[in-house]
Scaffold this active site. Structure first.
Site, PDB file in Angstrom:
ATOM      1  N   CYS B 121       0.893  -1.163   0.000  1.00  0.00           N
ATOM      2  CA  CYS B 121       0.000   0.000   0.000  1.00  0.00           C
ATOM      3  C   CYS B 121       0.926   1.207   0.000  1.00  0.00           C
ATOM      4  O   CYS B 121       1.511   1.529   1.031  1.00  0.00           O
ATOM      5  CB  CYS B 121      -0.901   0.012   1.234  1.00  0.00           C
ATOM      6  SG  CYS B 121      -1.840   1.548   1.384  1.00  0.00           S
ATOM      7  N   CYS B 124      -0.608   4.261   2.313  1.00  0.00           N
ATOM      8  CA  CYS B 124      -0.669   4.162   3.790  1.00  0.00           C
ATOM      9  C   CYS B 124      -0.221   2.769   4.222  1.00  0.00           C
ATOM     10  O   CYS B 124       0.979   2.458   4.119  1.00  0.00           O
ATOM     11  CB  CYS B 124      -2.020   4.574   4.354  1.00  0.00           C
ATOM     12  SG  CYS B 124      -3.481   3.758   3.689  1.00  0.00           S
ATOM     13  N   SER B 125      -1.140   1.918   4.660  1.00  0.00           N
ATOM     14  CA  SER B 125      -0.711   0.635   5.216  1.00  0.00           C
ATOM     15  C   SER B 125      -1.773  -0.437   5.035  1.00  0.00           C
ATOM     16  O   SER B 125      -1.875  -1.343   5.848  1.00  0.00           O
ATOM     17  CB  SER B 125      -0.395   0.812   6.703  1.00  0.00           C
ATOM     18  OG  SER B 125      -1.524   1.369   7.349  1.00  0.00           O
ATOM     19  N   CYS B 126      -2.605  -0.322   3.997  1.00  0.00           N
ATOM     20  CA  CYS B 126      -3.713  -1.258   3.800  1.00  0.00           C
ATOM     21  C   CYS B 126      -3.197  -2.692   3.693  1.00  0.00           C
ATOM     22  O   CYS B 126      -2.218  -2.957   2.986  1.00  0.00           O
ATOM     23  CB  CYS B 126      -4.497  -0.877   2.552  1.00  0.00           C
ATOM     24  SG  CYS B 126      -5.239   0.759   2.698  1.00  0.00           S
TER      25      CYS B 126
END
Lengths: 218, 221
Positions: B121, B124-126
């Site tokens: 991602c 962000c941090s999906c």
């Protein structure tokens, strides 16, 4: 927003660090996770507003303070923005004003079911998808100054529709509190050489999920 | 320290907490800041301490890559399940009771001798929480997020993975609420293993694409 969170393709951050405690570095990080999830569950703000708050930190902070400090600072800013707490209360760590009414408070016995239900973002719409699997599309050259999920590295590049995911909540609207405004969502497959030039093998690919307003026919 | 202690330390257990906050002043000040915020939110009635304990316990102890490993081992052992996983990953995974937050819309992508898939991602941090748990620190870090779309081969090299020259690489950037799960190639010489033995070969990173499945011959069963 063209910000430091949009870092796909940069090469300036050095090697990947592998840490022994890969999930949490300290107990306060767990608390930040839990507080963020519990406050998210009150329905005061949505996921896109929460992401937008994290991206709105000072760039130097965003890049240096670590993941859960980003979450903490964003949570504090959301609590202030939605007037659930005051700056004085935040400084003092004690309640000085009456609590604001919330849509809901997550109780312990509902945690498991709430997490299992999650927050699906697919929506029924009465429009038809503009593109089908196999269509060639170009990513529009758009630079919005608010939250978006269009990464810079695919702008102006062409790819092929790989999946049609259905219509999903549109983050660009949802982050602004302008409603879900669901739009068709596609997985677009880009040739790696199209994105990165001679450095990459033309058989390689990068897949990115793109909402219809990000795309144009080509 | 157990997760139950975490949200109670501010009431009665200061000495114990100090041991865990270390001597680093930045950490100390952040720990105090978090404790102060939590006290405020509990006092306001916005959060329930028991809820916080339950949330931490869920992601620390209940949900993790063992869930994804069960999905992959089943796909390796059962062709019809694998086909279901490829056709409708959300439903196939939900049939094993893994579903919900950060895994509402799943797609499984299969590694083959021709293609190796890697998930990131960049924004962000999906990450697919119901099957893999919370993302490891490196997945959320700038070096990984930035570089893997540009130069996945060198990222794989950093992880000690080298692919055959004929294998092409497909990177999946999770920009929407669709979460991607990599089906690693079933290791050679694993034909004799049953589903529960196969689970042990499915390491977390192999489901992100930064590792291959653990070789069967090196694994003690």
């Amino acid at each position: 927003m063209n910000g430091v969170q949009d870092m796909g393709g940069l090469e300036c951050f050095g090697p990947i660090e592998h840490e022994p405690d890969e999930l949490f570095h300290a107990d306060w990080e767990k608390q930040v996770l839990a507080l963020s999830l519990a406050m998210g569950a009150t329905g005061t703000w949505n996921l896109d507003q929460s992401r937008s708050a994290r991206e709105s930190l000072e760039p130097s902070e965003y890049l240096s303070i670590g993941y859960y400090r980003i979450w903490l600072y964003a949570l504090e800013s959301l609590l202030l923005k939605y007037e659930l707490i005051t700056a004085g209360e935040l400084t003092n760590g004690e309640s000085l004003e009456p609590a604001k009414p919330l849509k809901r408070v997550l109780v312990a016995s509902d945690v498991s079911q709430t997490l299992k239900r999650g927050g699906p973002t697919n929506r029924a719409v009465n429009t038809t998808a503009c593109y089908s699997v196999g269509d060639r599309v170009r990513v529009r050259n758009i630079h919005v100054s608010t939250h978006t999920r269009l990464p810079a590295y695919i702008r102006n590049h062409t790819g092929v529709v790989h999946y049609v995911h259905g219509a999903h909540v549109y983050p660009d609207s949802n982050a602004l509190g302008q409603g879900e405004n669901p739009q068709w969502l596609y997985n677009v497959k880009f040739n790696a050489r199209e994105l990165w030039g001679e450095r990459r093998d033309e058989r390689d690919a990068v897949h990115v999920d793109c909402w219809e307003p990000y795309l144009e026919q080509c | 320290m157990t997760s139950k202690d975490d949200v109670h330390t501010h009431h009665h257990d200061h000495d114990h907490d100090h041991d865990h906050d270390h001597e680093h002043s930045h950490l100390d000040s952040t720990a105090l800041r978090v404790r102060s915020l939590q006290t405020l939110l509990v006092e306001k009635g916005y959060v329930d301490p028991q809820t916080l304990n339950e949330l931490i316990d869920t992601y620390e102890n209940k949900v993790g890559p063992q869930n994804g490993a069960a999905v992959i081992a089943k796909a390796w052992s059962d062709q019809s399940f694998k086909q279901w996983l490829l056709d409708d990953a959300t439903a196939a995974i939900a049939s094993l009771d893994y579903c919900g937050r950060q895994g509402e819309h799943m797609i499984a992508v299969e590694n083959t001798p021709d293609v190796h898939n890697i998930v990131v991602c960049t924004l962000c941090s999906c990450y697919p929480w119901p099957v893999l748990g919370l993302p490891p620190a490196w997945y959320k870090s700038a070096p990984y997020r930035s570089k893997v779309v540009l130069d996945p081969a060198s990222v794989l090299e950093e992880f000690g993975v080298s692919l055959p020259a004929e294998t092409r690489i497909a990177v999946w950037d999770s920009t929407a609420e669709i979460r991607y799960l990599v089906i690693p190639q079933r290791p050679d010489s694993s034909e004799h293993l049953n589903e529960s033995e196969l689970r042990k070969l499915v390491n977390r990173n192999s489901m992100i694409g930064t590792a291959l499945a653990t070789p069967a011959k090196h694994h003690k069963t």
